[in-house]
Design a protein around this motif. Structure first.
Motif, PDB file in Angstrom:
ATOM      1  N   GLY A  13       0.817  -1.194   0.000  1.00 48.15           N
ATOM      2  CA  GLY A  13       0.000   0.000   0.000  1.00 48.15           C
ATOM      3  C   GLY A  13       0.849   1.241   0.000  1.00 48.15           C
ATOM      4  O   GLY A  13       2.073   1.190  -0.197  1.00 48.15           O
ATOM      5  N   SER A  14       0.190   2.391   0.211  1.00 47.60           N
ATOM      6  CA  SER A  14       0.869   3.683   0.292  1.00 47.60           C
ATOM      7  C   SER A  14       1.659   4.009  -0.964  1.00 47.60           C
ATOM      8  O   SER A  14       2.625   4.767  -0.919  1.00 47.60           O
ATOM      9  CB  SER A  14       1.797   3.738   1.518  1.00 47.60           C
ATOM     10  OG  SER A  14       1.050   3.615   2.700  1.00 47.60           O
ATOM     11  N   SER A  15       1.269   3.410  -2.089  1.00 46.10           N
ATOM     12  CA  SER A  15       1.919   3.636  -3.392  1.00 46.10           C
ATOM     13  C   SER A  15       3.377   3.208  -3.412  1.00 46.10           C
ATOM     14  O   SER A  15       4.144   3.611  -4.293  1.00 46.10           O
ATOM     15  CB  SER A  15       1.815   5.114  -3.800  1.00 46.10           C
ATOM     16  OG  SER A  15       0.469   5.508  -3.932  1.00 46.10           O
ATOM     17  N   ILE A  16       3.790   2.366  -2.464  1.00 46.68           N
ATOM     18  CA  ILE A  16       5.164   1.870  -2.434  1.00 46.68           C
ATOM     19  C   ILE A  16       5.358   0.857  -3.557  1.00 46.68           C
ATOM     20  O   ILE A  16       4.557  -0.059  -3.734  1.00 46.68           O
ATOM     21  CB  ILE A  16       5.485   1.243  -1.070  1.00 46.68           C
ATOM     22  CG1 ILE A  16       5.510   2.342  -0.002  1.00 46.68           C
ATOM     23  CG2 ILE A  16       6.803   0.490  -1.093  1.00 46.68           C
ATOM     24  CD1 ILE A  16       5.650   1.830   1.407  1.00 46.68           C
ATOM     25  N   GLY A  17       6.424   1.028  -4.330  1.00 47.62           N
ATOM     26  CA  GLY A  17       6.715   0.136  -5.442  1.00 47.62           C
ATOM     27  C   GLY A  17       5.887   0.399  -6.687  1.00 47.62           C
ATOM     28  O   GLY A  17       5.967  -0.356  -7.657  1.00 47.62           O
ATOM     29  N   VAL A  18       5.081   1.470  -6.673  1.00 45.46           N
ATOM     30  CA  VAL A  18       4.194   1.783  -7.799  1.00 45.46           C
ATOM     31  C   VAL A  18       4.888   2.726  -8.767  1.00 45.46           C
ATOM     32  O   VAL A  18       5.543   3.690  -8.356  1.00 45.46           O
ATOM     33  CB  VAL A  18       2.879   2.422  -7.305  1.00 45.46           C
ATOM     34  CG1 VAL A  18       1.991   2.814  -8.482  1.00 45.46           C
ATOM     35  CG2 VAL A  18       2.140   1.457  -6.379  1.00 45.46           C
ATOM     36  N   SER A  19       4.743   2.451 -10.058  1.00 48.21           N
ATOM     37  CA  SER A  19       5.322   3.300 -11.093  1.00 48.21           C
ATOM     38  C   SER A  19       4.297   3.591 -12.174  1.00 48.21           C
ATOM     39  O   SER A  19       3.508   2.715 -12.549  1.00 48.21           O
ATOM     40  CB  SER A  19       6.538   2.620 -11.753  1.00 48.21           C
ATOM     41  OG  SER A  19       7.542   2.317 -10.813  1.00 48.21           O
ATOM     42  N   ARG A  20       4.295   4.805 -12.645  1.00 46.31           N
ATOM     43  CA  ARG A  20       3.539   5.158 -13.850  1.00 46.31           C
ATOM     44  C   ARG A  20       4.526   5.080 -15.000  1.00 46.31           C
ATOM     45  O   ARG A  20       5.565   5.766 -15.007  1.00 46.31           O
ATOM     46  CB  ARG A  20       2.948   6.561 -13.721  1.00 46.31           C
ATOM     47  CG  ARG A  20       2.177   7.018 -14.963  1.00 46.31           C
ATOM     48  CD  ARG A  20       1.736   8.471 -14.802  1.00 46.31           C
ATOM     49  NE  ARG A  20       1.260   9.022 -16.060  1.00 46.31           N
ATOM     50  CZ  ARG A  20      -0.016   9.217 -16.369  1.00 46.31           C
ATOM     51  NH1 ARG A  20      -0.953   8.902 -15.490  1.00 46.31           N
ATOM     52  NH2 ARG A  20      -0.355   9.739 -17.530  1.00 46.31           N
ATOM     53  N   VAL A  21       4.223   4.251 -15.995  1.00 45.83           N
ATOM     54  CA  VAL A  21       5.157   3.956 -17.083  1.00 45.83           C
ATOM     55  C   VAL A  21       4.614   4.513 -18.387  1.00 45.83           C
ATOM     56  O   VAL A  21       3.445   4.280 -18.730  1.00 45.83           O
ATOM     57  CB  VAL A  21       5.384   2.429 -17.198  1.00 45.83           C
ATOM     58  CG1 VAL A  21       6.299   2.116 -18.365  1.00 45.83           C
ATOM     59  CG2 VAL A  21       5.957   1.879 -15.895  1.00 45.83           C
ATOM     60  N   ASN A  22       5.476   5.215 -19.098  1.00 46.51           N
ATOM     61  CA  ASN A  22       5.043   5.869 -20.329  1.00 46.51           C
ATOM     62  C   ASN A  22       5.673   5.290 -21.592  1.00 46.51           C
ATOM     63  O   ASN A  22       5.333   5.727 -22.701  1.00 46.51           O
ATOM     64  CB  ASN A  22       5.369   7.370 -20.269  1.00 46.51           C
ATOM     65  CG  ASN A  22       4.565   8.078 -19.200  1.00 46.51           C
ATOM     66  OD1 ASN A  22       3.344   8.009 -19.196  1.00 46.51           O
ATOM     67  ND2 ASN A  22       5.253   8.744 -18.274  1.00 46.51           N
ATOM     68  N   ASN A  23       6.575   4.314 -21.452  1.00 46.96           N
ATOM     69  CA  ASN A  23       7.214   3.753 -22.635  1.00 46.96           C
ATOM     70  C   ASN A  23       7.777   2.371 -22.323  1.00 46.96           C
ATOM     71  O   ASN A  23       7.911   1.972 -21.159  1.00 46.96           O
ATOM     72  CB  ASN A  23       8.321   4.688 -23.151  1.00 46.96           C
ATOM     73  CG  ASN A  23       9.336   5.019 -22.077  1.00 46.96           C
ATOM     74  OD1 ASN A  23      10.033   4.145 -21.574  1.00 46.96           O
ATOM     75  ND2 ASN A  23       9.404   6.303 -21.704  1.00 46.96           N
ATOM     76  N   LYS A  24       8.103   1.667 -23.392  1.00 49.00           N
ATOM     77  CA  LYS A  24       8.575   0.289 -23.285  1.00 49.00           C
ATOM     78  C   LYS A  24       9.907   0.205 -22.549  1.00 49.00           C
ATOM     79  O   LYS A  24      10.177  -0.773 -21.837  1.00 49.00           O
ATOM     80  CB  LYS A  24       8.706  -0.302 -24.691  1.00 49.00           C
ATOM     81  CG  LYS A  24       8.975  -1.784 -24.742  1.00 49.00           C
ATOM     82  CD  LYS A  24       8.897  -2.270 -26.186  1.00 49.00           C
ATOM     83  CE  LYS A  24       8.993  -3.783 -26.282  1.00 49.00           C
ATOM     84  NZ  LYS A  24       8.804  -4.256 -27.676  1.00 49.00           N
ATOM     85  N   GLU A  25      10.729   1.211 -22.701  1.00 51.84           N
ATOM     86  CA  GLU A  25      12.067   1.184 -22.119  1.00 51.84           C
ATOM     87  C   GLU A  25      12.023   1.106 -20.591  1.00 51.84           C
ATOM     88  O   GLU A  25      12.889   0.481 -19.972  1.00 51.84           O
ATOM     89  CB  GLU A  25      12.863   2.427 -22.548  1.00 51.84           C
ATOM     90  CG  GLU A  25      13.314   2.423 -24.008  1.00 51.84           C
ATOM     91  CD  GLU A  25      12.147   2.546 -24.990  1.00 51.84           C
ATOM     92  OE1 GLU A  25      11.140   3.203 -24.639  1.00 51.84           O
ATOM     93  OE2 GLU A  25      12.237   1.953 -26.084  1.00 51.84           O
ATOM     94  N   THR A  26      11.029   1.737 -19.987  1.00 52.39           N
ATOM     95  CA  THR A  26      10.966   1.757 -18.523  1.00 52.39           C
ATOM     96  C   THR A  26      10.021   0.714 -17.932  1.00 52.39           C
ATOM     97  O   THR A  26      10.000   0.524 -16.721  1.00 52.39           O
ATOM     98  CB  THR A  26      10.537   3.150 -18.036  1.00 52.39           C
ATOM     99  OG1 THR A  26       9.290   3.503 -18.656  1.00 52.39           O
ATOM    100  CG2 THR A  26      11.586   4.194 -18.374  1.00 52.39           C
ATOM    101  N   LEU A  27       9.275   0.015 -18.770  1.00 50.25           N
ATOM    102  CA  LEU A  27       8.299  -0.941 -18.261  1.00 50.25           C
ATOM    103  C   LEU A  27       8.974  -2.116 -17.559  1.00 50.25           C
ATOM    104  O   LEU A  27       8.582  -2.501 -16.451  1.00 50.25           O
ATOM    105  CB  LEU A  27       7.402  -1.442 -19.398  1.00 50.25           C
ATOM    106  CG  LEU A  27       6.332  -2.471 -19.028  1.00 50.25           C
ATOM    107  CD1 LEU A  27       5.452  -1.960 -17.892  1.00 50.25           C
ATOM    108  CD2 LEU A  27       5.474  -2.830 -20.250  1.00 50.25           C
TER     109      LEU A  27
END
Length: 365
Positions: A191-205
């Motif tokens: 929870g608490s958005s820990i480990g959460v990522s917003r991904v905008n491209n294949k390179e960072t997914l």
């Protein structure tokens, strides 16, 4: 201890990446405990799972610094002993019995606290426990299971793909083709958005997935839902109430850990949200539906999105939501007419009420 008062064991810290959040929440809960009705017993759990008795008052290091706040480990270690009707705390060094507990109040977020673990201990110890029971806690914590149940019930939530730690590879191309960008990557049990990522491209997914697997053995990749981020606090057992609706307005792309607990200026909590009476009623009804569907009791905060076409998407449910001085759960109830002291008192009474109901169930044939 006064015989007329209930002894409430407030448990905080814990073996979780949300350890610091718990310490912040605990300070507020302890300050809100009515001294005329309750005698607190304060128990801090360190990151190794050891229980420490804060004998008189909560004592933390860097208590006013969310980044560096930590437990004071100079106190005696204690253990909770399941012993029939006697709910005893025992000092670990000299085995001294410290007395019985009437109610356990876990102020623990994330694994080992919000996931059914501490609730199971309370159940084995025959002890009323504030919040949801074992099953509802585990379901609420596991976003994968929660989303499947909501989906089967016809309640909108973001499309998702579940990845498992035992998989040799992830089909990034298939994920990209199904969802496009942006997507959210998150541990299933955190929870608490820990480990959460917003991904905008294949390179960072791929990196985002790898990062999320540091916190759990299941990871979700979700289609991003564009909409207003709204939250509702729920209170009750059989009879359930919903608070007014609040809105999260953040400068970041999503409501991150820092904006929730560290940088109070990163977000604006708009209470009540600027929505119509009809939208408010729908959102409150949906939040109650989710709460009851997942078998919750005591308290929860339901987070959702309201899209431009007026569709409600459930983001998640938190069965032990944050109780810090900037947390939505108590703030929403304050704006709905319930003070923090009254809220804490009600939560304790709800725990006892549910315990008494379940205590009447047959345990023999």
């Amino acid at each position: 201890m006064s015989a007329s008062k209930l002894t409430v064991a407030i448990v905080f810290g814990g073996r979780s990446a949300e350890h610091e959040v718990s310490l912040q929440s605990a300070q507020n809960v302890i300050r809100s405990l009515d001294p005329e009705q309750f005698t607190p017993v304060l128990i801090g759990i360190d990151r190794d799972g050891r229980w420490f008795l804060n004998e008189e008052s909560i004592q933390l290091f860097h208590a006013d610094n969310p980044k560096n706040i930590s437990l004071n480990l100079s106190f005696p270690q204690v253990g909770l002993i399941p012993n029939g009707p006697e709910r005893q705390l025992v000092r670990m060094d000299n085995k001294e019995v410290l007395g019985n507990i009437d109610v356990l109040f876990p102020v623990l977020h994330g694994p080992y606290g919000e996931d059914g673990a501490i609730q199971g201990l309370a159940k084995m110890a025959n002890l009323p426990c504030v919040g949801a029971d074992v099953t509802a806690s585990a379901i609420g914590m596991d976003k994968d299971i929660m989303k499947r149940l909501l989906r089967d019930a016809g309640i909108h939530n973001a499309e998702f793909t579940t990845l498992y730690h035992w998989q040799n590879e992830w089909n990034i191309d298939a994920i990209e083709a199904q969802y496009g960008y942006p997507v959210f990557v998150k541990p299933s049990n955190m929870g608490s958005s820990i480990g959460v990522s917003r991904v905008n491209n294949k390179e960072t997914l791929t990196q985002a997935i790898t990062d999320a697997f540091q916190y759990d053995q299941k990871v979700l990749v979700e289609r991003a839902v564009e909409g207003r981020e709204l939250e509702v606090s729920i209170l009750g057992n059989d009879e359930v109430m919903a608070s007014c609706v609040g809105e999260i307005i953040t400068r970041d792309k999503f409501y991150s850990y820092e904006s929730k607990y560290i940088d109070a200026d990163a977000t604006e909590l708009k209470i009540p949200a600027d929505i119509s009476a009809n939208q408010t009623a729908r959102i409150q009804a949906t939040a109650i539906q989710v709460y009851q569907l997942l078998g919750c009791s005591g308290l929860a905060r339901v987070d959702m999105f309201l899209t431009p076409d007026n569709t409600i998407f459930i983001n998640e449910i938190n069965t032990l939501p944050g109780f810090t001085n900037i947390s939505m759960y108590p703030k929403l109830w304050e704006h709905s007419g319930i003070s923090q002291q009254s809220l804490v008192t009600t939560l304790i009474k709800l725990a006892i009420e549910r315990f008494q109901q379940k205590h009447k169930l047959k345990v023999t044939r």
